[in-house]
Design a protein around this motif. Structure first.
Motif, PDB file in Angstrom:
ATOM      1  N   GLY A   1       0.906  -1.255   0.009  1.00  0.00           N
ATOM      2  CA  GLY A   1      -0.113  -0.147  -0.047  1.00  0.00           C
ATOM      3  C   GLY A   1       0.813   1.271  -0.061  1.00  0.00           C
ATOM      4  N   GLY A   2       2.167   1.280  -0.105  1.00  0.00           N
ATOM      5  CA  GLY A   2       3.036   2.283  -0.074  1.00  0.00           C
ATOM      6  C   GLY A   2       3.319   2.885  -1.596  1.00  0.00           C
ATOM      7  N   ARG A   3       4.271   3.907  -1.251  1.00  0.00           N
ATOM      8  CA  ARG A   3       4.754   4.458  -2.853  1.00  0.00           C
ATOM      9  C   ARG A   3       5.427   3.464  -3.568  1.00  0.00           C
ATOM     10  NH1 ARG A   3       8.700   8.901  -0.864  1.00  0.00           N
ATOM     11  NH2 ARG A   3       8.741   7.258   0.813  1.00  0.00           N
ATOM     12  N   ASP A   4       6.189   2.577  -3.133  1.00  0.00           N
ATOM     13  CA  ASP A   4       6.897   1.439  -3.915  1.00  0.00           C
ATOM     14  C   ASP A   4       5.776   0.558  -4.580  1.00  0.00           C
ATOM     15  OD1 ASP A   4       9.134   2.296  -3.030  1.00  0.00           O
ATOM     16  OD2 ASP A   4       9.647   0.887  -1.759  1.00  0.00           O
ATOM     17  N   ALA A   5       4.813   0.178  -3.995  1.00  0.00           N
ATOM     18  CA  ALA A   5       3.884  -0.761  -4.684  1.00  0.00           C
ATOM     19  C   ALA A   5       3.183   0.251  -5.671  1.00  0.00           C
ATOM     20  CB  ALA A   5       2.616  -0.854  -3.511  1.00  0.00           C
ATOM     21  N   VAL A   6       2.697   1.369  -5.415  1.00  0.00           N
ATOM     22  CA  VAL A   6       1.906   2.250  -6.423  1.00  0.00           C
ATOM     23  C   VAL A   6       2.813   2.379  -7.782  1.00  0.00           C
ATOM     24  CG1 VAL A   6       1.039   4.390  -6.892  1.00  0.00           C
ATOM     25  CG2 VAL A   6       0.450   3.220  -4.885  1.00  0.00           C
TER      26      VAL A   6
ATOM     27  N   SER B   1       3.185 -13.780 -12.077  1.00  0.00           N
ATOM     28  CA  SER B   1       4.109 -13.427 -11.326  1.00  0.00           C
ATOM     29  C   SER B   1       3.401 -12.193 -10.354  1.00  0.00           C
ATOM     30  CB  SER B   1       4.888 -12.500 -12.381  1.00  0.00           C
ATOM     31  OG  SER B   1       6.099 -11.742 -11.443  1.00  0.00           O
ATOM     32  N   ILE B   2       3.835 -12.636  -9.048  1.00  0.00           N
ATOM     33  CA  ILE B   2       3.444 -11.616  -7.881  1.00  0.00           C
ATOM     34  C   ILE B   2       4.668 -10.891  -7.231  1.00  0.00           C
ATOM     35  CG2 ILE B   2       2.049 -11.698  -5.773  1.00  0.00           C
ATOM     36  CD1 ILE B   2       0.617 -14.113  -6.687  1.00  0.00           C
ATOM     37  N   ILE B   3       4.412  -9.622  -7.106  1.00  0.00           N
ATOM     38  CA  ILE B   3       5.502  -8.644  -6.744  1.00  0.00           C
ATOM     39  C   ILE B   3       5.084  -8.397  -5.125  1.00  0.00           C
ATOM     40  CG2 ILE B   3       6.666  -6.579  -6.595  1.00  0.00           C
ATOM     41  CD1 ILE B   3       6.296  -6.721  -9.796  1.00  0.00           C
TER      42      ILE B   3
ATOM     43  N   VAL C   1      10.362  -6.650  -3.333  1.00  0.00           N
ATOM     44  CA  VAL C   1      11.103  -5.434  -3.695  1.00  0.00           C
ATOM     45  C   VAL C   1      11.049  -4.548  -2.524  1.00  0.00           C
ATOM     46  CG1 VAL C   1      10.748  -5.589  -6.327  1.00  0.00           C
ATOM     47  CG2 VAL C   1       9.124  -4.277  -4.684  1.00  0.00           C
ATOM     48  N   GLY C   2      11.895  -3.650  -2.629  1.00  0.00           N
ATOM     49  CA  GLY C   2      11.933  -2.589  -1.524  1.00  0.00           C
ATOM     50  C   GLY C   2      12.370  -3.208  -0.346  1.00  0.00           C
ATOM     51  N   ALA C   3      11.685  -2.569   0.894  1.00  0.00           N
ATOM     52  CA  ALA C   3      12.259  -2.809   2.009  1.00  0.00           C
ATOM     53  C   ALA C   3      11.927  -4.237   2.727  1.00  0.00           C
ATOM     54  CB  ALA C   3      11.727  -1.616   3.070  1.00  0.00           C
ATOM     55  N   VAL C   4      10.908  -4.854   2.070  1.00  0.00           N
ATOM     56  CA  VAL C   4      10.719  -6.282   2.527  1.00  0.00           C
ATOM     57  C   VAL C   4      11.397  -7.488   2.190  1.00  0.00           C
ATOM     58  CG1 VAL C   4       9.119  -7.030   0.447  1.00  0.00           C
ATOM     59  CG2 VAL C   4       8.508  -7.246   2.948  1.00  0.00           C
ATOM     60  N   VAL C   5      12.441  -7.052   1.515  1.00  0.00           N
ATOM     61  CA  VAL C   5      13.582  -7.820   1.179  1.00  0.00           C
ATOM     62  C   VAL C   5      14.295  -7.720   2.242  1.00  0.00           C
ATOM     63  CG1 VAL C   5      15.540  -8.281  -0.308  1.00  0.00           C
ATOM     64  CG2 VAL C   5      13.598  -7.288  -1.418  1.00  0.00           C
TER      65      VAL C   5
END
Length: 301
Positions: free
Chosen positions: A12-17, A118-120, A287-291
């Motif tokens: 739900g954050g900027r990376d996802a958008v 594919s799911i991100i 991707v992003g901080a969840v890595v």
């Protein structure tokens, strides 16, 4: 029966958008799935709100909360307009993976099943829970819930001199709060680099005090005067109105059912990945901080 897409983005954050918009621009059919509890605290919005209340001359927690809500609502409306114009389908609710390519999204009594090859994962991270040593005082907060304080404190102890700690030390100092940062490292420059170096210099120029090579071993509430006594391993005590923990982040993966379908998570709930972001399930990319920390290639796939 599941609705099929080319790509699904979870977050739900900027990376996802940004991910969803970029994929749609490539001509793919994209769904953006926002977990019900998945909208991350956005320090960019808080910085804008701090600037706004300082310019207004009316500095208070109530004014700051109002400014944050207004900016967040405006940003959300703008994002949804861009997503709608791009043709990205947006779903919000309780999210669970049922297999490597399928997700259920429940909003009230309505359950939707969607799938994609594919799911991100772009769900980001949240502040780690407050440790037991900090007690249960309402004036002990994290970097994500400090806006819940009833009043702006006159003084604040921030635990952790990393990026989050320095950023909030600067924000609070600009609001007129007397800030002391406590960190176990003897040299804050060991933690810094690039932008963080600039943050450190700005914090120092604003008068932020640093207690280095020291650790918080306990926090006690007081019945009179300042709300808290913060006890340090050196034997020192700091008296403050509030304390903020800025040590550790955890992945916003709780409840997604990732481990049940084979996605490996580290102790902080972040996804184990190879160098390209592929998780242990080939169809799911983080991707992003969840890595999380990179897994050995032999463990992936």
């Amino acid at each position: 029966m599941a609705v099929n897409y080319d790509q699904i983005v979870v977050g739900g954050g900027r990376d996802a958008v940004a991910q969803a918009l970029a994929l749609e621009e490539q001509g793919q059919a994209v769904a953006l799935v926002i977990p019900a509890n998945g909208t991350a605290y956005d320090p960019v919005i808080v910085r804008e709100a701090v600037d706004l209340v300082i310019r207004s001359g009316s500095i208070s927690m109530a004014a700051l909360r109002t400014a944050v809500a207004q900016i967040a609502d405006s940003r959300s409306a703008s994002d949804r307009r861009l997503l709608a114009e791009a043709g990205v389908e947006v779903l919000t609710g309780d999210v669970q993976f049922t297999d490597a390519t399928t997700i259920t999204v429940q909003a009230g009594i309505v359950i939707e099943r969607i799938s994609a090859p594919s799911i991100i994962l772009a769900c980001g991270t949240a502040a780690a829970p407050i440790g037991r040593g900090f007690g249960e005082a309402t004036s002990v907060v994290t970097a994500e819930n400090w806006l819940s304080l009833e009043n702006l404190p006159e003084s604040m102890v921030i635990v952790g001199a990393g990026e989050t700690g320095l950023e909030h030390a600067i924000l609070l100092s600009r609001l007129g709060v007397e800030v002391t940062v406590v960190d176990e490292h003897s040299n804050v420059f060991e933690l810094c680099g690039g932008l963080m170096d600039l943050n450190l210099f700005e914090a120092q120029s604003l008068g932020v005090a640093f207690r280095l090579n020291d650790e918080v071993i306990g926090v006690e509430s007081r019945s009179t005067g300042k709300a808290l006594v913060v006890r340090l391993s050196s034997g020192r005590q700091l008296i403050a109105d509030a304390a903020m923990t800025c040590v550790g982040r955890v992945g916003r993966t709780n409840g997604l059912n990732l481990e049940a379908i084979g996605v490996g998570l580290d102790e902080e709930g972040r996804a184990w990945c190879d160098a390209e972001g592929h998780t242990w399930v080939p169809s799911i990319i983080a991707v992003g901080a969840v890595v999380g920390f990179r897994a050995e290639p032999a463990l992936v796939g």
